[in-house]
Design a protein around this motif. Structure first.
Motif, PDB file in Angstrom:
ATOM      1  N   GLU A 108     173.143  52.676  66.897  1.00 48.24           N
ATOM      2  CA  GLU A 108     173.254  53.295  68.211  1.00 48.24           C
ATOM      3  C   GLU A 108     174.509  54.165  68.304  1.00 48.24           C
ATOM      4  OE1 GLU A 108     173.240  50.205  71.149  1.00 48.24           O
ATOM      5  OE2 GLU A 108     171.568  49.136  70.216  1.00 48.24           O
ATOM      6  N   ASN A 145     165.231  46.632  78.794  1.00 50.50           N
ATOM      7  CA  ASN A 145     163.890  46.834  78.257  1.00 50.50           C
ATOM      8  C   ASN A 145     163.908  47.873  77.147  1.00 50.50           C
ATOM      9  OD1 ASN A 145     163.105  45.160  80.294  1.00 50.50           O
ATOM     10  ND2 ASN A 145     161.819  46.648  81.339  1.00 50.50           N
ATOM     11  N   THR A 146     163.006  47.736  76.195  1.00 53.25           N
ATOM     12  CA  THR A 146     162.780  48.777  75.200  1.00 53.25           C
ATOM     13  C   THR A 146     161.650  49.664  75.687  1.00 53.25           C
ATOM     14  OG1 THR A 146     163.498  47.316  73.432  1.00 53.25           O
ATOM     15  CG2 THR A 146     162.203  49.228  72.806  1.00 53.25           C
ATOM     16  N   ASN A 201     159.485  53.669  75.077  1.00 56.26           N
ATOM     17  CA  ASN A 201     159.127  54.653  74.061  1.00 56.26           C
ATOM     18  C   ASN A 201     158.243  55.740  74.651  1.00 56.26           C
ATOM     19  OD1 ASN A 201     158.292  53.982  70.564  1.00 56.26           O
ATOM     20  ND2 ASN A 201     159.371  55.669  71.499  1.00 56.26           N
ATOM     21  N   HIS A 248     157.809  43.123  79.992  1.00 60.95           N
ATOM     22  CA  HIS A 248     158.964  42.503  79.362  1.00 60.95           C
ATOM     23  C   HIS A 248     159.336  41.162  79.978  1.00 60.95           C
ATOM     24  CE1 HIS A 248     160.051  46.239  77.187  1.00 60.95           C
ATOM     25  NE2 HIS A 248     160.868  45.465  76.506  1.00 60.95           N
ATOM     26  N   ASN A 301     168.261  54.511  70.114  1.00 57.86           N
ATOM     27  CA  ASN A 301     168.440  53.659  68.942  1.00 57.86           C
ATOM     28  C   ASN A 301     167.652  54.186  67.753  1.00 57.86           C
ATOM     29  OD1 ASN A 301     169.568  50.971  70.317  1.00 57.86           O
ATOM     30  ND2 ASN A 301     167.889  51.715  71.552  1.00 57.86           N
ATOM     31  N   SER A 352     169.760  47.594  64.617  1.00 59.20           N
ATOM     32  CA  SER A 352     169.670  48.782  65.466  1.00 59.20           C
ATOM     33  C   SER A 352     170.953  49.593  65.359  1.00 59.20           C
ATOM     34  CB  SER A 352     169.432  48.384  66.924  1.00 59.20           C
ATOM     35  OG  SER A 352     169.440  49.529  67.756  1.00 59.20           O
ATOM     36  N   THR A 357     166.626  51.870  74.699  1.00 62.27           N
ATOM     37  CA  THR A 357     166.869  50.699  75.526  1.00 62.27           C
ATOM     38  C   THR A 357     167.229  51.152  76.930  1.00 62.27           C
ATOM     39  OG1 THR A 357     167.692  49.409  73.656  1.00 62.27           O
ATOM     40  CG2 THR A 357     168.259  48.617  75.851  1.00 62.27           C
ATOM     41  N   VAL A 389     163.641  54.340  69.130  1.00 65.84           N
ATOM     42  CA  VAL A 389     163.336  53.654  70.382  1.00 65.84           C
ATOM     43  C   VAL A 389     164.472  53.891  71.367  1.00 65.84           C
ATOM     44  CG1 VAL A 389     161.930  51.860  69.286  1.00 65.84           C
ATOM     45  CG2 VAL A 389     164.369  51.478  69.632  1.00 65.84           C
ATOM     46  N   VAL A 442     158.108  45.364  69.931  1.00 66.37           N
ATOM     47  CA  VAL A 442     158.899  46.557  69.607  1.00 66.37           C
ATOM     48  C   VAL A 442     158.759  46.888  68.129  1.00 66.37           C
ATOM     49  CG1 VAL A 442     161.217  47.515  69.476  1.00 66.37           C
ATOM     50  CG2 VAL A 442     160.550  46.168  71.465  1.00 66.37           C
ATOM     51  N   LEU A 467     166.063  52.222  64.872  1.00 70.05           N
ATOM     52  CA  LEU A 467     165.778  50.812  64.612  1.00 70.05           C
ATOM     53  C   LEU A 467     165.239  50.636  63.199  1.00 70.05           C
ATOM     54  CD1 LEU A 467     165.581  47.956  65.972  1.00 70.05           C
ATOM     55  CD2 LEU A 467     163.192  48.531  66.442  1.00 70.05           C
TER      56      LEU A 467
END
Length: 334
Positions: free
Chosen positions: A135, A177-178, A180, A293, A151, A133, A171, A169, A311, A153
């Protein structure tokens, strides 16, 4: 059996920027081994290479054995690990191996300037899946108090469970948690099939940085929109009826639905990852995402493995979008 035990997650998953987002939820000090897997700042490329990608996936001949003896299986390709011989997969001979060190590290390393750095990297499913990832160093906090990290990814696999993909994506820092929810399903995501002679036209660092900032702008706009969306107690109950209806017939399905509704309501009313946004659209999506999650039933894998696999495959993105669509339908009806 899944190999993503606590010890596996604490040695084969690297987590960066913990000064900004804290420890990953699966962190266990006793399982860290000789070297901690959490980094206060960005994860150095050399560390990812040394600790995760210091081996290669090698092509191997495939044989069948029957009453006629041992014979090569034409038009098939085995994939094995160079360091211990683990069999990672068997494919047709049209399959192209995408080395993690090349497709997820060397290619990504070319993007690591203009403020981008590695925030996490890991191996799953006994090294059959991997991700890195990219960032920005700092968290972003919206005026509504939602703190997140955008991110870019990169992920791949050796067992054909994942295409090699570069995707956007977010965070959510408060719950690790991810999410979207507000990001387009197409565009800015690039997938390459595992075929012989497949190649990647690498993004420039400037393009990658623009993608990450676009994620931040889109996500912040969606958060604002949802936080400004009022969800009354009556609308919340209507959402539960649409999202998790209770079957008429008694049995396990009815019990599971009732338990899920109870858990969602508890998150909505009293969990600090959700309740600060109670009676808003954001609170609804946060409740659903946090439940999936951290509390939803998991079978055949550990929770961390299942979450990350969702994910990588885009399942969480579809789940978030589905919940958002359900909420809009309900609000239009009530």
């Amino acid at each position: 059996m899944s190999k993503e035990t606590s010890k596996w997650l604490n040695t084969n998953v690297l987590v960066g920027f913990t000064d900004k987002r804290g420890h990953a939820w699966h962190y266990r000090a006793e399982d860290q081994g000789i070297e901690p897997n959490h980094y206060p700042g960005p994860i150095p490329v050399t560390e990812v290479k040394r600790r995760l990608f210091d081996w290669t996936a090698e092509p191997a001949r495939v044989f069948v054995e029957d009453r006629f003896g041992l014979r090569p299986a034409g038009h098939h390709l085995g994939v094995t690990a160079s360091d211990n011989g683990d069999i990672l997969a068997i494919h047709t001979d049209e399959y192209g191996i995408h080395q993690y060190s090349t497709w997820l590290l060397d290619n990504v390393a070319a993007l690591l300037d203009d403020g981008l750095a590695i925030g996490s990297a890991g191996l799953l499913r006994n090294r059959k899946q991997a991700w890195v990832s990219v960032e920005v160093p700092d968290n972003i906090t919206t005026p509504e108090g939602v703190e997140f990290r955008p991110n870019l990814l990169a992920c791949s696999s050796h067992d054909a469970s994942l295409k090699t993909r570069y995707k956007r994506v977010v965070t959510n820092v408060v719950c690790d948690n991810t999410m979207n929810i507000g990001l387009r399903e197409d565009g800015q995501d690039h997938a390459i099939t595992h075929r012989r002679n497949s190649n990647l036209q690498l993004l420039s660092a400037r393009d990658a940085l623009q993608i990450v900032h676009t994620i931040a702008d889109e996500f912040a706009a969606e958060v604002k929109k949802l936080c400004q969306t009022t969800v009354t107690d009556r609308a919340w109950r209507a959402f539960l009826d649409a999202h998790t209806p209770i079957p008429d017939e008694p049995g396990r399905a009815r019990t599971n639905a009732a338990n899920q509704r109870s858990a969602l309501t508890r998150l909505w009313t009293s969990d600090n990852r959700v309740s600060p946004w109670k009676n808003t659209g954001w609170g609804v999506i946060q409740a659903v995402n946090t439940h999936l999650h951290h509390e939803a039933a998991i079978r055949g894998a550990t929770r961390a493995e299942r979450n990350m696999t969702r994910v990588l495959k885009g399942e969480l993105a579809k789940h978030d979008r589905s919940a958002t669509a359900t909420l809009h339908r309900v609000l239009a009806a009530v």
